[in-house]
Design a protein around this motif. Structure first.
Motif, mmCIF file in Angstrom:
data_model
loop_
_atom_site.group_PDB
_atom_site.id
_atom_site.type_symbol
_atom_site.label_atom_id
_atom_site.label_comp_id
_atom_site.label_asym_id
_atom_site.label_seq_id
_atom_site.Cartn_x
_atom_site.Cartn_y
_atom_site.Cartn_z
ATOM 1 N N SER A 1023 0.826 -1.208 0.000
ATOM 2 C CA SER A 1023 0.000 0.000 0.000
ATOM 3 C C SER A 1023 0.862 1.261 0.000
ATOM 4 N N LEU A 1024 1.887 1.268 0.835
ATOM 5 C CA LEU A 1024 2.773 2.425 0.883
ATOM 6 C C LEU A 1024 3.520 2.606 -0.436
ATOM 7 N N PHE A 1025 3.880 1.511 -1.082
ATOM 8 C CA PHE A 1025 4.568 1.600 -2.373
ATOM 9 C C PHE A 1025 3.689 2.317 -3.393
ATOM 10 N N HIS A 1026 2.432 1.931 -3.485
ATOM 11 C CA HIS A 1026 1.546 2.535 -4.486
ATOM 12 C C HIS A 1026 1.265 4.003 -4.165
ATOM 13 N N CYS A 1027 1.157 4.326 -2.882
ATOM 14 C CA CYS A 1027 0.881 5.716 -2.525
ATOM 15 C C CYS A 1027 2.081 6.623 -2.753
ATOM 16 N N ALA A 1028 3.284 6.061 -2.662
ATOM 17 C CA ALA A 1028 4.497 6.881 -2.781
ATOM 18 C C ALA A 1028 5.162 6.775 -4.137
ATOM 19 N N ALA A 1029 4.701 5.876 -4.983
ATOM 20 C CA ALA A 1029 5.430 5.609 -6.229
ATOM 21 C C ALA A 1029 5.564 6.849 -7.105
ATOM 22 N N ALA A 1030 4.496 7.603 -7.243
ATOM 23 C CA ALA A 1030 4.546 8.766 -8.135
ATOM 24 C C ALA A 1030 5.524 9.817 -7.645
ATOM 25 N N ARG A 1031 5.773 9.892 -6.324
ATOM 26 C CA ARG A 1031 6.680 10.909 -5.776
ATOM 27 C C ARG A 1031 8.089 10.387 -5.559
ATOM 28 N N ALA A 1032 8.280 9.075 -5.617
ATOM 29 C CA ALA A 1032 9.566 8.502 -5.215
ATOM 30 C C ALA A 1032 10.249 7.739 -6.331
ATOM 31 N N ILE A 1033 9.885 7.978 -7.572
ATOM 32 C CA ILE A 1033 10.543 7.273 -8.674
ATOM 33 C C ILE A 1033 12.006 7.689 -8.725
ATOM 34 N N PRO A 1034 12.932 6.749 -8.750
ATOM 35 C CA PRO A 1034 14.353 7.112 -8.830
ATOM 36 C C PRO A 1034 14.641 7.950 -10.062
ATOM 37 N N ALA A 1094 23.190 1.213 -15.115
ATOM 38 C CA ALA A 1094 24.063 1.507 -13.976
ATOM 39 C C ALA A 1094 23.270 1.547 -12.678
ATOM 40 N N TRP A 1095 22.050 2.085 -12.741
ATOM 41 C CA TRP A 1095 21.221 2.119 -11.534
ATOM 42 C C TRP A 1095 20.772 0.716 -11.139
ATOM 43 N N LEU A 1096 20.424 -0.099 -12.100
ATOM 44 C CA LEU A 1096 19.994 -1.459 -11.790
ATOM 45 C C LEU A 1096 21.110 -2.283 -11.165
ATOM 46 N N GLU A 1097 22.339 -2.005 -11.550
ATOM 47 C CA GLU A 1097 23.470 -2.787 -11.046
ATOM 48 C C GLU A 1097 24.154 -2.150 -9.845
ATOM 49 N N SER A 1098 23.703 -0.979 -9.437
ATOM 50 C CA SER A 1098 24.363 -0.295 -8.327
ATOM 51 C C SER A 1098 23.933 -0.915 -7.007
ATOM 52 N N PHE A 1099 24.826 -0.806 -6.018
ATOM 53 C CA PHE A 1099 24.505 -1.334 -4.700
ATOM 54 C C PHE A 1099 25.173 -0.540 -3.581
ATOM 55 N N GLU A 1100 26.153 0.290 -3.876
ATOM 56 C CA GLU A 1100 26.923 0.921 -2.820
ATOM 57 C C GLU A 1100 26.213 2.114 -2.202
ATOM 58 N N GLU A 1101 25.478 2.881 -2.995
ATOM 59 C CA GLU A 1101 24.939 4.131 -2.464
ATOM 60 C C GLU A 1101 23.588 3.970 -1.802
ATOM 61 N N GLN A 1102 23.242 2.766 -1.412
ATOM 62 C CA GLN A 1102 21.928 2.527 -0.844
ATOM 63 C C GLN A 1102 21.980 2.663 0.671
ATOM 64 N N ALA A 1123 12.093 -1.355 -10.410
ATOM 65 C CA ALA A 1123 11.984 -1.008 -11.827
ATOM 66 C C ALA A 1123 10.883 -1.812 -12.511
ATOM 67 N N ALA A 1124 10.787 -3.105 -12.180
ATOM 68 C CA ALA A 1124 9.751 -3.931 -12.798
ATOM 69 C C ALA A 1124 8.355 -3.490 -12.368
#
Length: 1500
Positions: A1023-1034, A1094-1102, A1123-1124
């Protein structure tokens, strides 16, 4: 994944904070100060340029020793590229901190969250300085030294400068050069990547270090503090630096004497002495100039007043010179340099060097502080943009060197002009700030109590608003002095009101019930929470929750010195001659230990086993044998450790002989040993860590280990204690010991070992302690006069070490409650109660042999016999559990909810959900970092909102916790559904509406909980994902539409903030972020693809990884999931090529069989197959189906009948693959799926589970999308019949039941497939076919073979009746089939032509048929007249429709004339009617039904 939400309880008095280190970040403007107690304060600069305001936001808790240094690093910089600092975005910076105990922490700028917390190896020494490498700021250079007695004295010296002369004399006693280490550390992993130097420095102790880039040579410059010791430098990374260092020292010592600081910038290198500064060229080391302060007011001596220089630095920034220069000669290289003395007075100089001529001139000055001269001061300066921060630490209590107050003043570097347009000699102070200046004043705290005569709050001074009153005018020196003079009272409390120790009492309780504070005055206060969970004393009554108990506070008086340590213990056995159950143990600076009865507030005894201050109280760990189970250890500054029994109330063992105060002491109760780690300080050698191991039973010293071996053994002790600890921590019970002092062990293998060694049969520990008097039996007591019976709930109720609420006190006066979402949402209480069924089992920690405990409604003896009968009913036990679980949830929500944001919601929570607002406590939010580190916001709504505005991780975790708990409460009781729904809606949507500039929740963090064990958590996360998706897209995934929408929201919020008078500084930062977003250029798809990949393969800046205890694999997989999900649900907000770039990583993630994410990936792949993925991977679907079958065979084992499955693969993954993904793949590519399952018949074992899975998938496809199978109906039937082949007995035995189910489902769904009543014959007709080539196949179910073909082609002349029809036209052929009741005939109905065919053959015919496949013509043909309401459409071209000449048919032919055959076939399949049925109503009569409606009865 872990989701822990933290609530911090402040004592009401501001924490004392002596600043030992400072660092700044520019975007957004942030100041960090590190204290001598190990705390780090995060300050934010806000307001306007002319009226800035600095406020403390949070306290960063990761160290338990004095902060040695703070530095700025860039952990996400790619080390493969030679990136310079200026090319890195400033907002990517992070804070790295090091304490003298060797612990390193990396802190996120956005959230203040601790990414990494690691301890350096002991051979390195104690860190003293941190410097970032100029070439790659991901790596930092850390200088370490080995502390000795001299350094220890300097560390605890109050005045940094007054002790200088004494230090000079002490350091002259050296006979051996000191040892130091310089290492390079990766700021991302906090691991040492290179050792630069390790050894002894011949020039003296390492005091200062600068890392510079000069002619591509990295140099480390040690500065000698003792001028009597000359020598060569040995700390350089290159041998050529030795001569430079020696020359500098020889010249410097002859001119300045004692070096107090160094500074480097550009071409200058400055040595700062007590009375002068010497400037040198960095390249050659040549002295170019000198600034003397002998006749300056910075160096002044008059009687007892001795002023001298203590520091200097260059002012950074390209525009620093233009800010301060009155005139700028165009050909002169000019730098600005500031120098200050020990009273905070500073002068800014402009220095230049041209044609071998050194010039300097003062630009402006900063006045000194005007605190009393007997006050102890610590002064430093640091620059942030065009501001100078003067960081002060003041101590007015001469006898208490720990009571320090921090104060930060802000000075503008822009020069001001007077009325005559002349430059003013003084800088302008534009703001100042301190701790608790605007958040605690007026906040409810502990009020004055009767008979004690003091307020535990902040003295009202009437100057609460004076901090921000200094605005546009330039204050005179006299006015500034008056402000500083008054400031010594500002936000100060008396010594008696300062908390010296604190703890939370929660042992053996699911929730804490009291906070204990020890004060410097010697007083102890116990403040209980407003709600208590209790059991009624009368038999059979339900448990209840009592609110606002009259005994909410207790006071204990008796100590004459500061209370330094506290501990609470519930007795296991008896005390000789005493009647107490719950005791409080306190140690004080008055060298005594006092034992109190917590139930009656009476003093039990006073002990005098120490001759110095008592610093630690350590309780016995679980599984400790008697008689040590009621003992405690006390550690004093007399270097002794004492073992005291609460049963005998006397000292049982003394462990003396330690060379210094044992700062770290642990008790291994299972093995019966005590380990004491201390340091052996000597004036002639480096300090060596020493570990003393004592036998607890005999009191004998077993072993002494020194050096690095001592740390290894100590860590081993901690692991052993952690393994046996119920709470999963080295800290045992309720003590005031800092949670940061001892290492946090987070090892899954240790936890599994703990589960194996845990005592079996520990039941629902809802045991209440009762007063059973048997002199020979160890028993627990409860005071008879107590108004209530508290539940002594064993912590082992929760599985493993999952306690719902864990308590800790990182620093005195700061208590934290950590709420674990997984434990709060689990049903282990109910499951365990049901599973045990009320069995009599004992808690080994709470009960020793012979102990008697009372359960809610019965009592058991030692042998397990029932004393008072079993439980009256299982329902009562369930009521008890439900009440306890509901109370846990209410308690959690009360402390985690952000009050005062929505007043209407607050009222609803109190009235509907019965929440109790913690009004008697000052509560603020926080969250947990790596290995026990904490980020705690300061009191006040503004600090809490600032954390919400800067951390998407905190928003996600807090929202997820609140929504999940609300849903859980609704499932327990529907009476509070209104309040729970409002609470969930607030944290899902309304919070962002009320405060638009808060960060949206982190999508990556939310998807990591999509496969949580709790259904409520999964639903809340989605539920939180759907409510925040439009504002939190990377940003790399955002389309132009989403970017424009975000900018519009930011612009709206900025205008609203400006209208409200908010910060221009913060708005400028947001504008900077907007400007960094590059415009989307048409045709630049390759660059976009590179960014997405590059974003899909990144892991350090999380940042969220360490928040939930994830790994780099979790970071990458969560990126794929996010992304999916966005590509499926929000395709218009993401880039068009996102689906194509994401689908293959998503497929790999499915095949990886990852426990956390593969099920989610499979669900997303299935959900978006038709709409998104089919277009991308249409040709790869058969291969993917084959791979899934292979994985299923690996997961399920070699045999379909085998019960042994791979335990490493969760069952949920297999269920998702079989029940969700495979059906969607089959529906997307029916021919490919059928070809794969047909090949599996021959390529896999006959008893392989793949065949069963294939049948189950076919059943789901038949039910879900039957029209997709129309063209392949023959293949479907043939596959089902092959699995029933009697020639393959193994496969038939394995699949027969599933095959029959699948066949029945096919017959039920498809009317053109029929089976006779005896299930011996099967008929399959062509649903769609050519007009003159339709047929019906007859199968014998016993032999599973085809035995006959019936001709179902159109009668002669039929095509000519259809206008424009061809004999090869594809249309509907057989609409329904049915065997006659006697099995002697078959009837078929065709919608195309409205015909009924009848094959009438005797039963003997079925037996005598020769098995040839020549089509058999029908016996009888009947034309069905059109029924009422029939309206043939484009896909149903019938004879009667053509004859009647319906416009619909003509229009249909015109519309489809130009269409391709594939399009026509798709339309035909789409409109195919599967609702026709044939029913026999007599021996020779058949009834036609459509959608259950009778169309007519026909005689055959």
């Amino acid at each position: 994944m872990k989701c822990r939400s933290v609530a911090c309880i402040w004592s009401g008095a501001p924490p004392y904070h002596r600043i030992t280190a400072a660092a700044v970040l520019t975007r957004p403007p942030t100041l960090y100060t590190g204290g001598s107690d190990g705390s780090i304060v995060w300050w934010n600069l806000s307001g306007t340029d002319s009226d800035p305001e600095i406020k403390p936001i949070a306290m960063l808790c990761g160290h338990a020793a004095p902060l040695a240094d703070l530095g700025i690093c860039f952990p996400i910089v790619d080390n493969s590229s030679n990136v310079k600092v200026k090319s890195i975005p400033a907002d990517h910076g992070a804070l790295i901190s090091a304490c003298t105990d060797g612990v390193l922490c990396t802190w996120s700028r956005g959230s203040g969250h601790c990414w990494r917390r690691r301890k350096m190896p002991p051979w390195v020494g104690s860190p003293s300085m941190i410097r970032a490498l100029p070439t790659n700021p991901r790596y930092v250079c850390i200088a370490c030294s080995f502390m000795d007695a001299v350094h220890l004295f300097d560390q605890h010296s109050v005045d940094l400068v007054e002790g200088g002369e004494a230090s000079l004399d002490r350091e002259s006693q050296y006979r051996k050069p000191p040892k130091c280490t310089v290492v390079i550390v990766d700021s991302y992993s906090l691991t040492i990547v290179q050792t630069v130097f390790h050894g002894n420095l011949s020039i003296g102790p390492l005091k200062f270090m600068a890392v510079i880039l000069s002619l591509r040579i990295l140099q480390s410059v040690p500065i000698l503090k003792d001028p009597t010791l000359g020598g060569e430098s040995g700390a350089g990374l290159h041998k050529s630096s030795s001569h430079l260092d020696t020359t500098i020292w020889e010249d410097g010592l002859s001119e300045g004497g004692l070096v107090v600081s160094i500074a480097t910038h550009g071409q200058f290198f400055v040595l700062v002495y007590r009375t002068c500064c010497i400037f040198r060229l960095l390249a050659s080391g040549t002295a170019i100039g000198k600034i003397s302060f002998v006749d300056n007011h910075l160096c002044f001596e008059d009687g007892s007043i001795h002023l001298h220089i203590i520091g200097g630095m260059f002012l950074e920034g390209n525009d620093a010179s233009s800010m301060l220069r009155s005139e700028d000669p165009c050909d002169i290289t000019e730098e600005n340099f500031i120098v200050w003395n020990d009273r905070g007075s500073a002068i800014v100089y402009s220095v230049s060097y041209l044609d071998n001529l050194f010039n300097f001139q003062p630009l402006c000055e900063i006045p000194a502080v005007s605190h009393p001269h007997d006050a102890r001061l610590s002064i430093s300066f640091i620059q942030l943009d065009h501001y100078l921060f003067r960081i002060e630490s003041v101590c007015f209590h001469m006898e208490e060197p720990l009571l320090w107050k921090p104060l930060v003043t802000i000075w503008s570097l822009y020069q001001q002009h007077d009325d005559n347009r002349k430059l003013c000699p003084q800088c302008k102070m534009v703001g100042r700030g301190g701790l608790f200046t605007d958040s605690v004043v007026g906040v409810a705290s502990f009020h004055k109590s009767e008979g004690h005569g003091h307020d535990v709050g902040i003295e009202p001074t009437g100057r609460e608003t004076e901090l921000t009153s200094q605005k546009s005018t330039i204050p005179s020196l006299e006015k500034m002095n008056n402000i500083c003079r008054d400031d010594e009272k500002y936000s100060f409390v008396r010594k008696e009101q300062v908390v010296s120790s604190s703890m939370v009492i929660s042992e053996n309780f699911h929730t804490p019930y009291a906070v204990v504070y020890g004060f410097y005055s010697g007083e102890i206060e116990v403040a209980r929470f407003d709600t208590f969970f209790q059991l009624q004393e009368s038999h059979g009554q339900s448990p209840c929750v009592e609110v606002d108990s009259h005994a909410s506070k207790q006071y204990f008086l008796g100590h004459t010195g500061a209370v330094l340590c506290l501990a609470a213990h519930r007795m296991v056995g008896n005390s000789n001659g005493w009647n107490f159950n719950h005791v409080l143990v306190s140690g004080s600076m008055d060298c005594t230990i006092r034992v109190w009865d917590l139930d009656t507030s009476n003093l039990i005894t006073v002990m005098h086993q120490h001759v110095a201050s008592v610093r630690q109280i350590i309780l016995c760990p679980p599984r400790t044998d008697r008689p040590w189970s009621d003992c405690f250890l006390s550690v004093g500054e007399d270097f002794c450790v004492a073992l005291t029994s609460l049963e005998t109330l006397r000292v049982e063992r003394m462990f003396p002989g330690h060379p210094s105060y044992p700062a770290k002491v642990v008790w291994d109760g299972a093995r019966g040993y005590i380990a004491c780690l201390c340091r052996n300080y000597s004036g002639t050698s480096d300090a060596v860590d020493v570990l003393f191991i004592w036998d607890m039973k005999t009191g004998v010293r077993e072993r002494v280990l020194r050096g690095t071996a001592s740390h290894s053994m100590f860590d081993n002790f901690c692991k052993g204690i952690n393994m046996n600890s119920i709470s999963g921590s080295v800290l045992i019970g309720d003590t005031s010991a800092s949670s940061l002092l001892l290492p946090i062990i987070e090892d899954a293998s240790l936890l599994q070992s703990h589960f194996k060694h845990s005592v079996k049969g520990i039941t629902l520990s809802n045991t209440i302690t009762t007063n059973i008097s048997e002199p020979s039996t160890s028993q627990a007591h409860v005071n008879e006069g107590s108004s209530m019976k508290l539940i002594s709930t064993s912590s082992s109720v929760f599985q493993g070490n999952k306690h719902p609420v864990k308590c800790s006190c990182p620093f005195p006066g700061i208590a934290t409650l950590s709420f674990d979402l997984a434990s709060l949402m689990s049903n282990c209480l109910k499951h365990e109660f049901i599973g045990n069924g009320g069995d009599k089992q004992e808690n080994t920690h709470m009960r020793e042999p012979g102990t008697k405990t009372l359960k809610p409604h019965h009592m058991t003896a030692d042998d397990g016999s029932d004393l008072n009968g079993t439980l009256n009913s299982t329902i009562e036990g369930h009521d008890w559990i439900s009440s306890l679980e509901r109370y846990l949830l209410q308690f959690s929500l009360s402390f985690l909810h952000l009050w005062d944001v929505d007043s209407e919601l607050d009222k609803l929570l109190i009235t509907d959900m019965k929440l109790e607002r913690p009004q008697k406590f000052t509560v603020s939010p926080g969250f947990q970092g790596d290995r026990g580190s904490l980020t705690l916001t300061f009191p006040g709504l503004s600090a809490s909102l600032e954390l919400l505005k800067s951390s998407s991780e905190f928003c996600a975790m807090r929202s997820l916790t609140m929504v999940s708990l609300a849903q859980r409460i609704v499932s327990l009781s529907h009476s509070s559904s209104a309040g729970c729904s409002a609470l969930a809606a607030f944290y899902t949507r309304h919070f962002a509406e009320k405060i638009p500039d808060i960060k949206p929740p982190s999508l990556q963090l939310l998807v990591s909980f999509w496969q949580d064990e709790s259904e409520h958590v999964r639903m809340a996360a989605r539920s939180l994902f759907h409510c925040a998706a439009a504002r939190a897209i990377p940003p790399p995934l955002c389309s132009r539409k989403a970017i424009d929408h975000t900018k519009l929201m930011i612009s709206t919020n900025s205008k609203r903030a400006n209208e409200d008078g908010s910060s221009n500084i913060e708005n400028a930062y947001r504008d900077g972020l907007d400007s960094d977003t590059p415009p989307e250029t048409p045709g630049d798809s390759q660059v976009e693809e590179c960014k997405i990949l590059a974003w899909l393969e990144s892991f350090e800046e999380q940042d969220w990884i360490s928040c939930v205890g994830g790994t780099s694999q979790d970071a990458m997989t969560s990126h794929i999931i996010v992304a999916a999900a966005l590509a499926i649900w929000y395709p218009s907000l993401v880039k068009q090529n996102l689906a194509m770039l994401t689908v293959h990583p998503l497929m790999k993630l499915v095949m990886a069989m990852n426990e956390k994410y593969s099920s989610t990936a499979a669900e997303l792949l299935a959900e978006g197959m038709e709409s998104t993925w089919k277009e991308c991977i249409g040709s790869e679907i058969p291969r993917l189906v084959g791979d899934i079958f292979f994985q299923i065979e690996c997961v399920s084992g070699t045999s379909g009948n085998s019960a042994a499955q791979n335990p490493a693969i969760p069952v949920t993954i297999r269920e998702t693959l079989v029940g969700v993904l495979l059906p969607s793949l089959a529906m997307a590519d029916i021919p490919g799926f059928l070809s794969v399952i047909e090949s599996q018949i021959w390529s896999t074992a006959s008893d392989s589970p793949v065949h069963l899975v294939s049948l189950m998938t076919l059943i789901r496809v038949v039910r879900g999308s039957p029209r997709n199978l129309i063209q392949s109906l023959d293949k479907v039937v043939n596959f089902i019949l092959q699995t029933m082949d009697p020639g393959n007995s193994v496969m038939r035995r394995t699949c027969l039941q599933s095959s029959m189910t699948a066949l029945k489902e096919v017959v039920r769904v498809f009317p053109m497939v029929a089976q006779n009543d005896s299930s011996t014959r099967l008929a399959v007709g062509d649903a769609i076919g050519e007009i003159n080539n339709a047929s019906i196949r007859i199968y014998d179910m016993q032999s599973v073979t085809k035995i006959k073909v019936l001709d179902a082609s159109a009668p002669p002349g039929l095509p000519s009746l259809l206008s424009g029809a061809s004999e090869t036209t594809v249309t509907t052929a057989i609409s329904a089939l049915s065997f006659s009741p006697d099995g002697e005939g078959l009837v078929a109905f065709s919608e195309h032509g409205l015909m009924i065919r009848w094959w009438s053959l005797g039963s003997a015919w079925w037996e005598k048929l020769s098995r040839n496949f020549v089509p058999v013509q029908c016996t009888k043909l009947i034309f069905v007249p059109p029924w009422e309401g029939m309206s043939p459409n484009s896909s149903r071209s019938s004879v009667m429709a053509s004859i009647l000449g319906h416009d619909g048919q003509a229009n249909s032919q015109e519309n489809t004339k130009g269409s391709g055959d594939m399009d026509c076939l798709k339309v035909l399949i789409h409109n195919l009617d599967l609702s026709y049925r044939l029913e026999w109503v007599g021996e020779r009569k058949v009834l036609i039904l459509r959608h259950g409606r009778e169309l007519g009865t026909f005689q055959l």
